[in-house]
Write a protein that holds these residues in place. Structure first.
Motif, mmCIF file in Angstrom:
data_model
loop_
_atom_site.group_PDB
_atom_site.id
_atom_site.type_symbol
_atom_site.label_atom_id
_atom_site.label_comp_id
_atom_site.label_asym_id
_atom_site.label_seq_id
_atom_site.Cartn_x
_atom_site.Cartn_y
_atom_site.Cartn_z
ATOM 1 N N PHE A 1 -11.356 -5.041 -10.827
ATOM 2 C CA PHE A 1 -10.394 -3.960 -10.996
ATOM 3 C C PHE A 1 -9.456 -4.290 -12.155
ATOM 4 N N ASP A 2 -8.948 -3.262 -12.796
ATOM 5 C CA ASP A 2 -8.089 -3.487 -13.963
ATOM 6 C C ASP A 2 -6.642 -3.760 -13.590
ATOM 7 N N ARG A 3 -6.347 -3.772 -12.294
ATOM 8 C CA ARG A 3 -5.000 -4.101 -11.834
ATOM 9 C C ARG A 3 -5.081 -4.637 -10.413
ATOM 10 N N SER A 4 -4.007 -5.245 -9.971
ATOM 11 C CA SER A 4 -3.966 -5.817 -8.629
ATOM 12 C C SER A 4 -4.065 -4.713 -7.574
ATOM 13 N N LEU A 5 -4.734 -5.032 -6.479
ATOM 14 C CA LEU A 5 -4.818 -4.078 -5.373
ATOM 15 C C LEU A 5 -3.573 -4.124 -4.493
ATOM 16 N N ASN A 6 -2.677 -5.060 -4.789
ATOM 17 C CA ASN A 6 -1.423 -5.201 -4.028
ATOM 18 C C ASN A 6 -1.677 -5.350 -2.535
ATOM 19 N N LEU A 7 -2.717 -6.093 -2.219
ATOM 20 C CA LEU A 7 -3.040 -6.386 -0.824
ATOM 21 C C LEU A 7 -2.505 -7.771 -0.489
ATOM 22 N N GLU A 8 -1.855 -7.884 0.651
ATOM 23 C CA GLU A 8 -1.226 -9.148 1.015
ATOM 24 C C GLU A 8 -2.231 -10.184 1.510
ATOM 25 N N LEU A 9 -3.499 -9.830 1.543
ATOM 26 C CA LEU A 9 -4.549 -10.742 1.992
ATOM 27 C C LEU A 9 -5.472 -11.107 0.836
ATOM 28 N N ASP A 10 -5.985 -12.343 0.868
ATOM 29 C CA ASP A 10 -6.990 -12.784 -0.109
ATOM 30 C C ASP A 10 -8.389 -12.781 0.486
ATOM 31 N N GLY A 11 -8.467 -12.819 1.792
ATOM 32 C CA GLY A 11 -9.733 -12.727 2.490
ATOM 33 C C GLY A 11 -9.524 -11.979 3.780
ATOM 34 N N VAL A 12 -10.410 -11.042 4.098
ATOM 35 C CA VAL A 12 -10.195 -10.201 5.263
ATOM 36 C C VAL A 12 -11.507 -9.987 6.015
ATOM 37 N N PHE A 13 -11.468 -10.273 7.322
ATOM 38 C CA PHE A 13 -12.572 -9.954 8.209
ATOM 39 C C PHE A 13 -12.380 -8.519 8.685
ATOM 40 N N VAL A 14 -13.397 -7.702 8.462
ATOM 41 C CA VAL A 14 -13.281 -6.267 8.741
ATOM 42 C C VAL A 14 -14.039 -5.938 10.026
ATOM 43 N N HIS A 15 -13.413 -5.140 10.888
ATOM 44 C CA HIS A 15 -14.014 -4.758 12.165
ATOM 45 C C HIS A 15 -14.304 -3.256 12.196
ATOM 46 N N ASP A 16 -15.274 -2.882 13.024
ATOM 47 C CA ASP A 16 -15.620 -1.470 13.235
ATOM 48 C C ASP A 16 -15.903 -0.762 11.917
ATOM 49 N N SER A 17 -16.785 -1.353 11.122
ATOM 50 C CA SER A 17 -17.035 -0.855 9.773
ATOM 51 C C SER A 17 -18.405 -1.345 9.294
ATOM 52 N N PRO A 18 -18.986 -0.667 8.309
ATOM 53 C CA PRO A 18 -20.192 -1.219 7.673
ATOM 54 C C PRO A 18 -19.901 -2.531 6.954
ATOM 55 N N LEU A 19 -18.615 -2.787 6.702
ATOM 56 C CA LEU A 19 -18.165 -3.972 5.980
ATOM 57 C C LEU A 19 -17.770 -5.064 6.976
ATOM 58 N N SER A 20 -18.145 -6.312 6.671
ATOM 59 C CA SER A 20 -17.763 -7.419 7.539
ATOM 60 C C SER A 20 -16.712 -8.314 6.907
ATOM 61 N N TRP A 21 -16.668 -8.354 5.572
ATOM 62 C CA TRP A 21 -15.816 -9.331 4.892
ATOM 63 C C TRP A 21 -15.500 -8.848 3.491
ATOM 64 N N ALA A 22 -14.287 -9.146 3.038
ATOM 65 C CA ALA A 22 -13.910 -8.882 1.649
ATOM 66 C C ALA A 22 -13.014 -10.015 1.183
ATOM 67 N N ALA A 23 -13.215 -10.469 -0.053
ATOM 68 C CA ALA A 23 -12.428 -11.598 -0.560
ATOM 69 C C ALA A 23 -12.025 -11.373 -2.006
ATOM 70 N N ARG A 24 -10.795 -11.754 -2.282
ATOM 71 C CA ARG A 24 -10.314 -11.773 -3.655
ATOM 72 C C ARG A 24 -10.822 -13.071 -4.292
ATOM 73 N N ASN A 25 -11.936 -12.986 -4.992
ATOM 74 C CA ASN A 25 -12.551 -14.185 -5.551
ATOM 75 C C ASN A 25 -11.593 -14.907 -6.499
ATOM 76 N N SER A 26 -10.766 -14.134 -7.192
ATOM 77 C CA SER A 26 -9.839 -14.703 -8.170
ATOM 78 C C SER A 26 -8.690 -15.464 -7.520
ATOM 79 N N SER A 27 -8.567 -15.419 -6.186
ATOM 80 C CA SER A 27 -7.516 -16.185 -5.518
ATOM 81 C C SER A 27 -7.940 -17.625 -5.252
ATOM 82 N N LYS A 28 -9.207 -17.929 -5.459
ATOM 83 C CA LYS A 28 -9.701 -19.279 -5.190
ATOM 84 C C LYS A 28 -9.362 -20.209 -6.353
ATOM 85 N N PRO A 29 -9.201 -21.500 -6.080
ATOM 86 C CA PRO A 29 -8.832 -22.456 -7.134
ATOM 87 C C PRO A 29 -9.854 -22.496 -8.260
#
Length: 348
Positions: free
Chosen positions: A206-234
């Motif tokens: 993305f061309d700007r921050s998503l302003n999400l307070e999480l860097d990794g999120v386990f998602v429930h009740d969704s086709p999605l199981s996981w999302a991670a801000r790869n750029s937050s890793k060392p």
């Protein structure tokens, strides 16, 4: 020594046990590295251009993504010794990302207290380190094994030989491994009992921050199981890079769908889960991991046919994590070393 695609006709020597490892994922690399460290002649065959399997890092121009394994955890003391040494040399860092859960637009910031580790500058760093001193033949697919007294001949699809070896270790997903294990009815039966499930991964920038307070999120009740801000890793770049993983069940149902359709569905699921207005990425690409997770891992460490000197290892033999791949590769090396009359190693 890493070698590119090349033919080899190295014979098996009576005075030196030679080992072929088919597959340069974490499990195969650990087995190969352990055996090589014990003085055995080891050659690894890998059909891809590099090592790592699902722990690899995907590069797209100036962007990079851990599109398979996102991180690893440590429970076993043997694995911890390796991880501690990798931390000491800067190969691995702790990921201090803010981890939480999301469902239906509600985000929970509560952490779980789990220590998560990542390779630096990408997850592929660990595989690259393990492979650095091994004899690996890349872009070469082993399609068959011919057995003879005291050795096995590996074959390419063309029918050409890839070399003769005293021991063969198959470190591949079970559906692929089964084709090479047909000479052992016992191993074949066990391998065919394991069901592997797929996972769709979507890489996005993305061309700007998503302003999400999480860097990794386990998602429930969704086709999605996981999302991670790869750029937050060392050690990663400053770009706002994200990786989305579909659930195994959803990925199986949609395994043959178009990549753009997959990306669209998982993007929508992501923004719905975090309760945010959708933002169009400047880059997006989907990747299907056909053999991502074992639905029913064997929990046996590894498989070994002493008569044929044929083994199989992988996270599907132990548990579907990087630590499981390590333990399976270590167990496989232990079975081979325990088989030797003059080079005995610990039976793991």
């Amino acid at each position: 020594m890493n070698t590119s695609k090349a033919k080899t006709t190295a014979p098996a020597r009576a005075d030196q046990l030679s080992v072929a490892v088919v597959g340069a994922g974490i499990s195969g690399l650990f087995a190969a590295r352990t055996l090589a460290d014990h003085g055995l002649e080891v050659r690894v065959f890998e059909k891809s251009r590099g090592p790592g399997g699902r722990s690899s890092t995907r590069r797209e121009g100036e962007f990079s993504f851990d599109h398979g394994a996102q991180y690893f955890t440590v429970q076993d003391d043997r694995f911890r010794l390796y991880v501690d040494s990798w931390i000491d040399i800067g190969l691995v860092h702790t990921w201090q990302g803010r981890i939480g859960t999301a469902a239906g637009g509600e985000v929970n910031l509560k952490g779980d207290g789990i220590d998560r580790f990542v390779g630096v500058p990408g997850m592929s760093a660990v595989a690259g380190h393990l492979a650095s001193e091994l004899d690996i033949v890349y872009q070469t697919e082993v399609r068959g094994i011919e057995w003879a007294p005291n050795h096995s001949l590996l074959m390419e699809d063309s029918g050409e030989g890839l070399g003769s070896f005293n021991v063969v270790i198959v470190a591949m997903p079970p559906e692929q491994a089964a084709a090479l294990l047909v000479g052992s009815s016992n191993l074949t039966k066990q391998v065919q009992s394991v069901k592997m499930l797929p996972t769709w991964a979507v890489m996005a920038v993305f061309d700007r921050s998503l302003n999400l307070e999480l860097d990794g999120v386990f998602v429930h009740d969704s086709p999605l199981s996981w999302a991670a801000r790869n750029s937050s890793k060392p050690g990663r770049s400053h770009h706002e890079c994200w990786v989305l993983h579909g659930t195994q069940e959803w990925s199986l149902l949609h395994s043959e769908e178009d990549e753009e359709e997959i990306s669209a569905v998982l993007f929508q699921a992501f923004f719905e889960a975090i309760g945010s207005k959708s933002i169009q990425p400047i880059f997006a690409k989907a990747h299907r991991w056909r053999f991502a997770l074992a639905a029913n891992p064997l929990k046996v460490g590894c498989l070994w046919d002493v008569k044929l000197r044929l083994g199989a290892c992988g996270d599907w033999c132990h548990m579907s994590r990087i630590e499981g791949a390590f333990l399976s590769g270590l167990a496989m090396a232990g079975r081979v070393l325990g088989f030797l009359p003059s080079k005995k190693g610990p039976k793991i």
